[in-house]
Design a protein around this motif. Sequence first.
Motif, PDB file in Angstrom:
ATOM      1  N   GLY A  53      -6.431  -8.642  51.998  1.00 32.67           N
ATOM      2  CA  GLY A  53      -6.113  -9.982  52.481  1.00 32.67           C
ATOM      3  C   GLY A  53      -6.470 -10.042  53.956  1.00 32.67           C
ATOM      4  N   GLU A  54      -6.293 -11.214  54.572  1.00 33.54           N
ATOM      5  CA  GLU A  54      -6.591 -11.352  55.991  1.00 33.54           C
ATOM      6  C   GLU A  54      -5.629 -10.467  56.776  1.00 33.54           C
ATOM      7  N   ILE A  55      -6.193  -9.573  57.567  1.00 36.68           N
ATOM      8  CA  ILE A  55      -5.355  -8.634  58.313  1.00 36.68           C
ATOM      9  C   ILE A  55      -4.964  -9.283  59.643  1.00 36.68           C
ATOM     10  N   GLU A  56      -3.689  -9.327  59.888  1.00 41.97           N
ATOM     11  CA  GLU A  56      -3.213  -9.893  61.163  1.00 41.97           C
ATOM     12  C   GLU A  56      -2.874  -8.759  62.106  1.00 41.97           C
ATOM     13  N   GLU A  57      -3.169  -8.971  63.357  1.00 39.33           N
ATOM     14  CA  GLU A  57      -2.832  -7.937  64.342  1.00 39.33           C
ATOM     15  C   GLU A  57      -1.513  -8.265  65.029  1.00 39.33           C
ATOM     16  N   TYR A  58      -0.796  -7.262  65.423  1.00 40.72           N
ATOM     17  CA  TYR A  58       0.345  -7.494  66.303  1.00 40.72           C
ATOM     18  C   TYR A  58       0.328  -6.423  67.397  1.00 40.72           C
ATOM     19  N   ASN A  59       0.985  -6.755  68.509  1.00 44.88           N
ATOM     20  CA  ASN A  59       1.004  -5.839  69.657  1.00 44.88           C
ATOM     21  C   ASN A  59      -0.387  -5.411  70.107  1.00 44.88           C
TER      22      ASN A  59
ATOM     23  N   PHE B   6      -7.343 -10.334  43.354  1.00 48.73           N
ATOM     24  CA  PHE B   6      -7.983 -10.636  44.638  1.00 48.73           C
ATOM     25  C   PHE B   6      -7.301  -9.921  45.805  1.00 48.73           C
ATOM     26  N   THR B   7      -5.987 -10.080  45.904  1.00 46.34           N
ATOM     27  CA  THR B   7      -5.314  -9.455  47.050  1.00 46.34           C
ATOM     28  C   THR B   7      -4.216  -8.504  46.587  1.00 46.34           C
ATOM     29  N   VAL B   8      -3.947  -7.505  47.417  1.00 46.80           N
ATOM     30  CA  VAL B   8      -2.799  -6.628  47.164  1.00 46.80           C
ATOM     31  C   VAL B   8      -1.535  -7.485  47.320  1.00 46.80           C
ATOM     32  N   PRO B   9      -0.407  -7.043  46.797  1.00 49.70           N
ATOM     33  CA  PRO B   9       0.773  -7.917  46.822  1.00 49.70           C
ATOM     34  C   PRO B   9       1.464  -8.003  48.190  1.00 49.70           C
ATOM     35  N   TYR B  10       0.744  -7.707  49.254  1.00 45.80           N
ATOM     36  CA  TYR B  10       1.331  -7.738  50.595  1.00 45.80           C
ATOM     37  C   TYR B  10       0.499  -8.553  51.561  1.00 45.80           C
ATOM     38  N   ASN B  11       1.163  -9.116  52.565  1.00 45.35           N
ATOM     39  CA  ASN B  11       0.465  -9.500  53.780  1.00 45.35           C
ATOM     40  C   ASN B  11       0.518  -8.262  54.653  1.00 45.35           C
ATOM     41  N   VAL B  12      -0.669  -7.813  55.086  1.00 47.91           N
ATOM     42  CA  VAL B  12      -0.650  -6.580  55.872  1.00 47.91           C
ATOM     43  C   VAL B  12      -0.858  -6.919  57.350  1.00 47.91           C
ATOM     44  N   LYS B  13      -0.046  -6.308  58.172  1.00 46.33           N
ATOM     45  CA  LYS B  13      -0.150  -6.523  59.617  1.00 46.33           C
ATOM     46  C   LYS B  13      -0.486  -5.204  60.284  1.00 46.33           C
ATOM     47  N   TYR B  14      -1.291  -5.314  61.318  1.00 49.06           N
ATOM     48  CA  TYR B  14      -1.909  -4.129  61.863  1.00 49.06           C
ATOM     49  C   TYR B  14      -1.679  -4.015  63.361  1.00 49.06           C
ATOM     50  N   SER B  15      -1.282  -2.844  63.767  1.00 51.71           N
ATOM     51  CA  SER B  15      -1.192  -2.534  65.188  1.00 51.71           C
ATOM     52  C   SER B  15      -1.852  -1.165  65.349  1.00 51.71           C
ATOM     53  N   PRO B  16      -2.933  -1.095  66.143  1.00 53.53           N
ATOM     54  CA  PRO B  16      -3.692   0.165  66.210  1.00 53.53           C
ATOM     55  C   PRO B  16      -2.793   1.367  66.469  1.00 53.53           C
ATOM     56  N   GLY B  17      -2.991   2.378  65.681  1.00 56.47           N
ATOM     57  CA  GLY B  17      -2.273   3.630  65.881  1.00 56.47           C
ATOM     58  C   GLY B  17      -0.877   3.673  65.294  1.00 56.47           C
ATOM     59  N   ALA B  18      -0.386   2.529  64.837  1.00 60.34           N
ATOM     60  CA  ALA B  18       0.980   2.503  64.283  1.00 60.34           C
ATOM     61  C   ALA B  18       0.938   2.307  62.772  1.00 60.34           C
ATOM     62  N   ASP B  19       2.091   2.480  62.145  1.00 61.70           N
ATOM     63  CA  ASP B  19       2.170   2.196  60.718  1.00 61.70           C
ATOM     64  C   ASP B  19       1.877   0.727  60.461  1.00 61.70           C
ATOM     65  N   TRP B  20       1.281   0.451  59.346  1.00 61.38           N
ATOM     66  CA  TRP B  20       0.991  -0.935  58.992  1.00 61.38           C
ATOM     67  C   TRP B  20       2.275  -1.606  58.533  1.00 61.38           C
ATOM     68  N   GLU B  21       2.358  -2.915  58.828  1.00 66.34           N
ATOM     69  CA  GLU B  21       3.539  -3.650  58.357  1.00 66.34           C
ATOM     70  C   GLU B  21       3.166  -4.324  57.050  1.00 66.34           C
ATOM     71  N   LEU B  22       3.962  -4.124  56.031  1.00 70.28           N
ATOM     72  CA  LEU B  22       3.650  -4.696  54.713  1.00 70.28           C
ATOM     73  C   LEU B  22       4.758  -5.672  54.329  1.00 70.28           C
ATOM     74  N   ASN B  23       4.395  -6.937  54.196  1.00 72.67           N
ATOM     75  CA  ASN B  23       5.387  -7.923  53.777  1.00 72.67           C
ATOM     76  C   ASN B  23       4.955  -8.532  52.457  1.00 72.67           C
ATOM     77  N   PRO B  24       5.891  -8.736  51.557  1.00 74.60           N
ATOM     78  CA  PRO B  24       5.501  -9.263  50.247  1.00 74.60           C
ATOM     79  C   PRO B  24       4.714 -10.560  50.375  1.00 74.60           C
ATOM     80  N   ARG B  25       3.671 -10.649  49.595  1.00 78.51           N
ATOM     81  CA  ARG B  25       2.824 -11.842  49.612  1.00 78.51           C
ATOM     82  C   ARG B  25       3.462 -12.907  48.730  1.00 78.51           C
TER      83      ARG B  25
END
Length: 969
Positions: free
Chosen positions: A194-200, A146-165
Amino acid sequence: MAPPKPEAPAQTASTADTSTSADLDLHPALHPSITSVPVTPGVHLAGQSAYIEPEDIQKDAELPFDPEAVTPGPQWNANSYFSPKEEGRAESPAEAAAGAQTGDELLKRLSLIPDKAAEGKDLADLDPRAAHPGLNLSGRVISATFTVPYNVKYSPGADWELNPRRGTSALYDSFSYLASSSSPWNHVLVGWTGEIEEYNVLRPHSSASFNSATGQSQSNKASAPIPVDASAPPPPPPEGVRVSRADRARLEKQLERDHGGNVVPVWLIDEMDEKDDVAILKEQTRWRRYAEHELYTLFHYKMNAPADGRAARKSWADYYRMNKLFADRILDVYQPGDIINIHDFYLLLLPNLLRQRLPNVYIGFFLHIPFPSSEFYRCLSRRKEILEGILGANMIGFQSYSYSRHFSSCCTRILGFDSSSAGVDAYGAHVAVDVFPIGLNAASVQQQAFGDPVIREKVKGIRELYAGKKIIVGRDRLDSVRGVAQKLQAFEMFLEKYPEWLEKVVLIQVTSPSSVQADKDDDNKVINKISDLVARINGDYGSLSYTPVQHFPQYLSREEYFALLRVADAGLITSVRDGMNTTSLEYIICQKGNHGPLILSEFSGTAGSLAGAIHINPWDLSGVADSLNKALTMPEDEREKQHVKLYNHVIANNVQAWTNNFLKRLMTNLSSFDQSFATPALDRTKLLYQYRQSKRRLFMFDYDGTLTPIVKDPQAAIPSDRVTRTLKTLAADPANSVWIISGRDQKFLEDYLGHIAELGLSAEHGSFMRHPRSDTWENLTEKTNMSWQDEVLGIFQHYTERTLGSHIERKKIALTWHYRRADPEYGAMQARQCQKHLEKTVAKKYDVEVMTGKANLEVRPRFVNKGEIAKKLVQAYGEGPGDAPDFVLCLGDDFTDEDMFRSLRQSKLPQENVFSVTVGASSKQTLASWHLVEPADVISVISLLNGSADAGNVGAVAVVEGSVPESRL
Ligand SMILES: O=P(O)(O)OC[C@H]1O[C@H](O[C@H]2O[C@H](CO)[C@@H](O)[C@H](O)[C@H]2O)[C@H](O)[C@@H](O)[C@@H]1O
């Protein structure tokens, strides 16, 4: 030669955490930023020879197993997170023994563990393709989860943040293993972001902060910008997460760069802003709703109150769409010969969605949660769609035998398919069903639990804190099926029944958030109930200096979790439903040297494989209380004996062995059921071309299941108007000789088809023939001894009396016992008994054949069969050049029709003029050269030959099945 694995990046992934279900897990091949030790294959513990060490496990693995299979590949660095100097120090006699595994000896081993690839060892030695040359395997496994093994966090234009799920660690460990150089496979992981969270993210028009994962806005006055104009219109509603094409590509690249191209994200998008090529993600939790709210609940024997119809339809539509998008993504990366392994209840429709588009694909499916009994399962409104979805796989795996039995039984009861302990016969194809209790990365858990000085300190700390007290440990997800309330009630009963334990025992219960997110109401109810119970027990039995229940409603750190499992005197698992309880497996490993008994619910899937545990019924509070007392007073020699048994089991059945075993069994099943030769869909272009070229044509049609669909009552299977019209038109062409070759008796055929004078009829599997334009029937069994009939009737009667709903169909020659209206499983079981009975008696005395049909058993003389009729008809035309028909179309759906197909193959007819077609799935085992899915397709094809406008859905089917659309003919 194994294809080269994608170059692994020089990364520092963690093994420090791979298989705990402590919800803190980092997955070695998958986590880019944490350094750690490689997993050790184990170290011998002097004087404890009863234990199997992790290094011995290859003996039990079913694939050619590599001693370093429990070690990660080259991408894992040997940077230790513990200090070598501390390793030799043991803490207690028991720990001294266990500690030896993590001391100098261990370190020596760690630094000595060579990487196979570096060593130049050829993975071809392990290549499973060598054992299955007929399968044309590519050497690659695509895992869909169902989901990749990460919680992915998103900030437009920047690298995605990947934290272990968190959670699902055993499964992610299996993927890590497949991706590692220790496995002979190449691996691709396909999963939702997975649910993409935004930051910044600045939202200039909104005074509310936005929870991008749920699509809800939250008031945050402190950070809200001050409105310039109070009378200005309210800000526009939040639009959800907006992800540009470049950012989507960046995540794909990051996953590829970090993981050797192994992780492929599925994008679940609500809307596309086509102008800017921006994906808009609004209510992201919708994709999990049907799976978590309907399936997870029902599969754990819980019923939801009926939802309103519109919401139910929407969540089903989302579920279907999500599965469909997975299928699309897999098709992007699929190459012929890949094995696709699909995991769990989120993706139940995926096997069939893939099968429709890739008829010959190799698919394994594994369900990680329980499968309920048919009595419960049949309450599901989408019960058929779900079963049909799963049955697109070649093999289906379950955690325990009872789940596999429930599944097969549902297929029989709900879909009417034959099933046995080996599998289900679905649409004529065999789908294997098997049991594979999942394991842990045992060596890694052992390494973590005993190799970390921080944990050692914590063990000491906990011991000091609870000095003089026995510790019972429980760790569960917050979920009513985990039975935490039952556990607390049982502990309360224990204190009441055995007051001598007051002040001498504590229950440490850790309750972490639920893995399913769709049912927050349920969670809240459970939290309240648990809090009430804890307060009550501590109020009734506690004092200022004694708190009998220590409840921690939170995630624990990895160190605390392992420390707790190590110091416990008993582990208590009271799930009321549970696919596989990995905490119990981790507990067993952590108890090495301590031997605390495991008290395990019989309703956990784990119970089937852990015979050495103390099994309990969590609903029997008094029984659980007694088991607690037994566990805490058990003599040391008995504790040790029990523990060794459990430990050896967990070590041998580790996740690597599970992965290999699943794949090995899948390949064996694929080989034995020869799925690689799926029957192609009838090529209508070719058929029509040949038809138009030909001058003398022969048609042989079976009746039930071919010209009419199978129905419950044999007398109700009458031909529709369209069927008779179509046959009449076909038979009216003087170049066509059209025969109906059926198991039906003369009367039935005459009543419903006898008015078409141009038709030839063959009744009772070839016992009688009526030639075209004739009124008389030829009896081909005239001179046959029929005394067998009375004996068969006697036996059929015996079974009819004992099988409610069954009946006997008496024909002139053949006798049929029907059980379609009986209980499906009982009917099938009685049919097996009856068949054996007949074969041992009547079939030994007389020259008769006992045949298994569609929910029936038939007996007829051996020498009359449909194959003989086909042979007779071909001979009547003449098989030689000039005489032979230049077009033969033969259609049938069941076992008795295979005789016709065989006979045509054995004839001297030019095979390019012969079209033998089975009605059923492409994966059906058959001697026919082509297939059509159902009787409606048969009628469409005949209409096509008739040149009729009413050729039905031919075009659509042709497109789906890869043939040329009718419009191009
Ligand atoms: O050779 P066929 O024309 O395919 O006939 C085979 C038997 O078909 C009939 O039974 C089957 O069809 C019924 C109607 O759909 C269904 O109710 C039953 O369960 C099937 O077994 C028929 O009754 C038999 O006499 C034929 O031998």
